[in-house]
Enzyme design. Sequence first.
Site, short mmCIF file in Angstrom:
data_model
loop_
_atom_site.label_atom_id
_atom_site.label_comp_id
_atom_site.label_asym_id
_atom_site.label_seq_id
_atom_site.Cartn_x
_atom_site.Cartn_y
_atom_site.Cartn_z
N SER A 43 11.61 -13.56 -37.97
CA SER A 43 10.30 -13.57 -38.54
C SER A 43 9.22 -13.78 -37.33
O SER A 43 9.52 -14.22 -36.38
CB SER A 43 10.33 -14.89 -39.54
OG SER A 43 9.87 -15.92 -38.59
N ASP A 44 8.02 -13.37 -37.72
CA ASP A 44 6.87 -13.78 -36.76
C ASP A 44 6.79 -15.27 -36.94
O ASP A 44 7.16 -16.10 -37.72
CB ASP A 44 5.53 -12.92 -36.82
CG ASP A 44 4.84 -12.97 -35.77
OD1 ASP A 44 5.05 -13.71 -34.72
OD2 ASP A 44 4.11 -12.12 -35.79
N SER A 45 5.99 -15.74 -35.77
CA SER A 45 5.96 -17.32 -35.73
C SER A 45 5.40 -17.84 -36.81
O SER A 45 4.05 -17.64 -37.26
CB SER A 45 5.10 -17.58 -34.26
OG SER A 45 5.08 -19.02 -34.12
#
Length: 730
Positions: free
Chosen positions: A287-289
């Site tokens: 996932s992105d942050s």
Amino acid sequence: MKKDYEKQIRELCGKMTLEEKVGQLQQCGPSLVGAFEVSFEELLDMMFDGRISKEEFEKLMGTAEQDFHEEDLRAGKVGSYNGIGDAATINRLQKIAVEETRLGIPLLFGYDVIHGFRTVTPIPLAESCAWDQELWERTARVAAEEATAAGVHMTFAPMVDVAKDARWGRISEGAGEDVLLNSAYGVAKVKGFQGEDLAKENSMAACVKHLAAYGAAEAGRDYNRVDLSMQRLWEEYLPPYKACIDAGARAVMPAFNDINGVPCSVNAWLLRDILRRKWGFDGLVVSDSNAIAECVCHGIAEDKKDAARQAILAGIEMDMSSNSYTAHLRELIERGEVAESVLDEAVADVLRIKYELGLFEHPYQTNETREQNTMLKLEYRAVALEAAEKSIVLLKNEDRVLPLKPGTKLGIFGTLAADRGQMTGAWAIGARPEDCISIVDALEANNVHYQYSADGTDLSKIASMSDVLIAAIGETKEESGEAASRADITLKPKDMELVRALCATGKPVVAVLFNGRPLAIPELDQTVPAIVEAWHPGLYAGSAIMHVLYGITNPSGKLTTTFPASAGQCPMYYAHTNTGRPGGKSKFTSKYLDAPVEPLYPFGYGLSYTTYAYENLALEKDEDGLWVRVQVRNTGKRAGEEIVQCYVQMPCAKRVRPVRELKAFTKTALEPGETKQAELKIAYDSLGYYDWEMNWIPYEGNLKVFVGGNVRDTISAEVILGSMSSEMCE
Ligand code: NOJ
């Protein structure tokens, strides 16, 4: 040949507890704890909204300590770290994972190695202006050599988000507005980062990002919604990600944005139907942050638990920093809301990349000696200089102000001419200002006769003693990159005031631009005789600029992003459609009342100290594509490299097509007076498109082909295409 680790993965998975499995999906970064009572995020906000100064912020940060979550690590609750880039820390944490956890599963260390690690190369947007796959691969290789020496196993790159809106700050991180260029750039980066064998200690996995269409954020505002037709998504945005996956990229990061109302982090259509089933991706999805937790804010998940459920079902395997899986997955599985087999698949993908990277056999892939001996090697620095030179685009050069004659006395103005730390641009975490060479450094080292004034004091005195004046202006590195969108992309008033004052002296003025996006600079264009687009060139900024100014290097870079004449034209890109009423003189045409319809500098544009002529364009059809042959002649007095671009237009199709589409390009080196034949091939497969019902239509009929040194100045020919293979080629 790719090795098969399925047996080992199954056996190891069989030994794992539910908690250990969830732990493998957890990627965390070091948190900051320290002598301040607010959270790091709040502290950042305080700096950005002006409650504390940058200096106060840095002072507080200096007192902070890092918490590596070692207790969680020992308990098998961490599978990966993000943002740690030194061998000592990485080996220390790896030792805990290998020696102190029950199963001894090694950690995976990810890091944003975007354009170099310690040897910082130009920002991606700049480097894309070299139109040079071989160079792109080499700079990625240098980045991998250094980053892996520091212990990094995976880079969150390349970013292949096609970006057509200059307001979007992250346009700096990719290869510009074109789908073909982003694909070519991404493939070269994947090859360079991953090397020939992922298991080698100097290879790192490439995590392609941000799937999908992050660059189409509405109004160029970061993280904003993306509302896009399926046709444009498939034709203009998805191909670069697919190209990277075909090139073997082992990880993918979904984007922050939603597409047509569904955030990419919970988009099963995107992550399962397209990425896995259609494209056959068998790597890791990270996932992105904090992106999983943000699905609550998007308004698609009730709470973090619901977000965790939707994300894992949609196909996000590793949770970067939101702690949603560690907090809720176990319960979701125990309550039967997520099948354990879904978790097992995700764990298998985490373990697979660890096997492929050779981490089970060699968990410690580096040491401090290798780290020290690898950074900033002479050959890496030579690559950085070459990349910086090839990235520079000469935008204007009237009256042959450039190249400067040896012995020219220079007056240099603007803080950016001496600010080493600014040269690296956005996303250069490992950069150190002391490694960088500013313009002033380069002139000093080469005994050039110059005088410098950061803010224009002593202007008249310096001008009277100089032959040529240089204005180093543009954007700071903080003004592009993530969360750095701008509504006004003109030059700052103080920069234009400086330029006007310099011009008023009557001396020739050369503007050197540092920036991470196209700027709207019509006034500058009308005021100064020469403009050098340097972007943020990395470590060798000053040397590369000096070489171009003095003609030691003949500039060859060409824009991969259109320069609008005003921010109001955004999004401004070359591959637009014609409309029923193309902009013209009469009122009722597609245009603005208060701005031109044309860009300031077109896509593909860039000058050189020589000139080129294009002649004898010939087209020839063969079984699988169209051969385009053209003669390119160096009509000037200097050797140079020309980027030959080939565009097509399909004037009558079942869905309207862009006025130009880049289909091929090549770079050719020419001595003065020399003529060479450039040969380009356009595969028929690349001449298809989607109709209204999303059927892939091979183009048939009259095809216009344009060849030239930019999208505006071309010669053309036509060919009739008959029926060809109707194979899907998305
Ligand atoms: C957020 C950014 O969107 C992404 O590109 C980056 O890789 C991660 N943060 C990790 O730093």
